[in-house]
Design a protein around this motif. Sequence first.
Motif, mmCIF file in Angstrom:
data_model
loop_
_atom_site.group_PDB
_atom_site.id
_atom_site.type_symbol
_atom_site.label_atom_id
_atom_site.label_comp_id
_atom_site.label_asym_id
_atom_site.label_seq_id
_atom_site.Cartn_x
_atom_site.Cartn_y
_atom_site.Cartn_z
ATOM 1 N N GLU A 75 0.832 -1.199 0.069
ATOM 2 C CA GLU A 75 0.033 0.153 0.089
ATOM 3 C C GLU A 75 0.914 1.201 0.045
ATOM 4 O O GLU A 75 2.026 1.225 0.589
ATOM 5 C CB GLU A 75 -0.944 0.062 1.228
ATOM 6 C CG GLU A 75 -1.817 -1.090 1.201
ATOM 7 C CD GLU A 75 -3.154 -0.645 0.207
ATOM 8 O OE1 GLU A 75 -3.569 0.502 -0.086
ATOM 9 O OE2 GLU A 75 -3.536 -1.683 -0.210
ATOM 10 N N ARG B 77 -2.630 1.150 -7.218
ATOM 11 C CA ARG B 77 -3.134 -0.082 -7.768
ATOM 12 C C ARG B 77 -3.063 -0.243 -8.951
ATOM 13 O O ARG B 77 -2.791 -1.290 -9.685
ATOM 14 C CB ARG B 77 -4.659 0.079 -7.090
ATOM 15 C CG ARG B 77 -5.068 -0.680 -5.780
ATOM 16 C CD ARG B 77 -6.433 -0.918 -5.480
ATOM 17 N NE ARG B 77 -7.211 0.406 -5.705
ATOM 18 C CZ ARG B 77 -7.455 1.215 -4.606
ATOM 19 N NH1 ARG B 77 -6.884 1.111 -3.526
ATOM 20 N NH2 ARG B 77 -8.211 2.573 -5.093
ATOM 21 N N ARG C 252 -3.772 5.908 -3.719
ATOM 22 C CA ARG C 252 -4.080 4.487 -3.447
ATOM 23 C C ARG C 252 -4.531 3.861 -4.978
ATOM 24 O O ARG C 252 -4.241 2.836 -5.277
ATOM 25 C CB ARG C 252 -5.096 4.263 -2.671
ATOM 26 C CG ARG C 252 -4.632 4.256 -0.963
ATOM 27 C CD ARG C 252 -5.680 3.726 -0.094
ATOM 28 N NE ARG C 252 -5.478 4.321 1.341
ATOM 29 C CZ ARG C 252 -5.524 5.457 1.830
ATOM 30 N NH1 ARG C 252 -6.540 6.403 1.191
ATOM 31 N NH2 ARG C 252 -4.983 5.907 2.927
#
Length: 162
Positions: A28, A92, A88
């Motif tokens: 993350e 991804r 984020r």
Amino acid sequence: MAFLTDEEKENLTIERMIFHIVGPDMDEPQILDEISPPEHDDFFLGRIRTALRGNLFEFREKSPTEANLKRILAEPAVFQEVSGDIARDFHRQHITSASNGVFFLFQISAGRGSLFALIKYDIDDVVHYKIEARSSGHHKAKLQHLNENFVKKPEGAMAESG
């Protein structure tokens, strides 16, 4: 067609800035706090101006990034939270194709309301030198290894603005 006039590009100011650490070496992104007030404006404005010379892109229909940026405009208090959501999403979508780096979100002004610049800087190792003057007249170079830095070269950054 240019997105901003030359005069608007020259008069850009950074209203808000934040970055988060992203890359394939992490599960993350590392979410950081807003840099307030903005720092090193001239350095980052130079990079934003360089990005403005590139191709213009539009958001896809129902783009979550566009929706998040509009949310920031409507609710300035969510700037930090929403920037983390955008980082984020970037992380991804680019986990396998992008190198380690930092994902910047700048809220900027060109004299006609707020705009946003999203720039991803790659993290590169560099060796910094400093010249040490000596009374003998001979100078010595002192070297320092740095691995968390930003460079002006556009090759080390991906940029979007909108």
